[in-house]
Design a protein around this motif. Structure first.
Motif, PDB file in Angstrom:
ATOM      1  N   ARG A   1      11.749   5.691   0.293  1.00 23.24           N
ATOM      2  CA  ARG A   1      10.062   5.369   0.067  1.00 23.24           C
ATOM      3  C   ARG A   1       9.528   3.310   0.347  1.00 23.24           C
ATOM      4  N   GLY A   2       8.320   4.136   0.557  1.00 23.87           N
ATOM      5  CA  GLY A   2       7.947   2.945   0.789  1.00 23.87           C
ATOM      6  C   GLY A   2       7.976   1.591   2.025  1.00 23.87           C
TER       7      GLY A   2
ATOM      8  N   ASP B   1      12.427  -4.716  -3.033  1.00 22.39           N
ATOM      9  CA  ASP B   1      11.210  -5.253  -3.193  1.00 22.39           C
ATOM     10  C   ASP B   1      10.511  -6.384  -2.467  1.00 22.39           C
TER      11      ASP B   1
END
Length: 189
Positions: free
Chosen positions: A10-11, A83
């Motif tokens: 995801r992302g 992140d």
């Protein structure tokens, strides 16, 4: 051996499903297979700071990866959080990541066991249970389509003599070779 493959993500940008292993943060999980690898800021970590994942468009800063292990303890991959912002690792999040990785590993084991339950351990071919399931499916499909199903029985004549002359390991080798020849001749399935 030379790539990482993203089973789920995801992302990530659309279409990114794999990448080279030599720059992947996940490859470093192999260095400490019993711990969750945490990197609060990849720009400051000598293992990651020169990686294109850090210096390039992706801009990875934080990484946490928990190992996914086989029943024998071999690391198969990692479950990770990445992140673009540096951060300190919250111990509760790290513990949750470890627990999730164990859950994934258990799911992989269950899947592998269900696959193994349908295979002959010596030849790797389908066993009686797989045959019965495949035959039931074929008969049901044939019934719906108004078709027929045929089966063939292959017997190894005088097989006992192989065991008598070559011993059980020799007989096993004959069975494996026969299985490989049948599989090559008949193809997948």
């Amino acid at each position: 051996r030379d790539r990482v493959w993203f089973k789920s993500s995801r992302g990530l940008p659309p279409g990114v499903t794999e990448g080279p292993r030599d720059i992947a943060a996940c490859a470093h999980v192999l260095d400490s297979p019993d711990d969750v690898l945490v990197c609060p800021d990849a720009r400051l970590d000598p293992r990651f700071r020169d990686s294109p994942l850090v210096t390039g468009e992706f801009g990875m800063r934080f990484y946490a990866g928990a190992p996914l292990k086989s029943p024998t303890g071999e690391v198969l991959g990692s479950l990770c959080i990445i992140d673009r912002e540096p951060r300190e690792a919250d111990p509760q999040v790290i513990e949750a990541l470890r627990d999730l990785a164990q859950g994934v590993t258990t799911a992989l084991r269950i899947h592998e066991m269900s696959e193994l339950a349908l295979k002959d351990p010596l030849t790797g071919l389908g066993n009686r249970r797989m045959f019965e399931e495949a035959l039931t499916d074929a008969v049901e499909r044939a019934r719906r389509e108004g078709a027929f199903v045929a089966t063939a029985l292959i017997d190894l004549d005088r097989f006992k003599s192989f065991n008598d002359v070559l011993g059980h390991s020799g007989g096993d080798a004959v069975l494996r070779e026969a299985g490989q020849r049948i599989a090559r001749t008949l193809g997948a399935g």
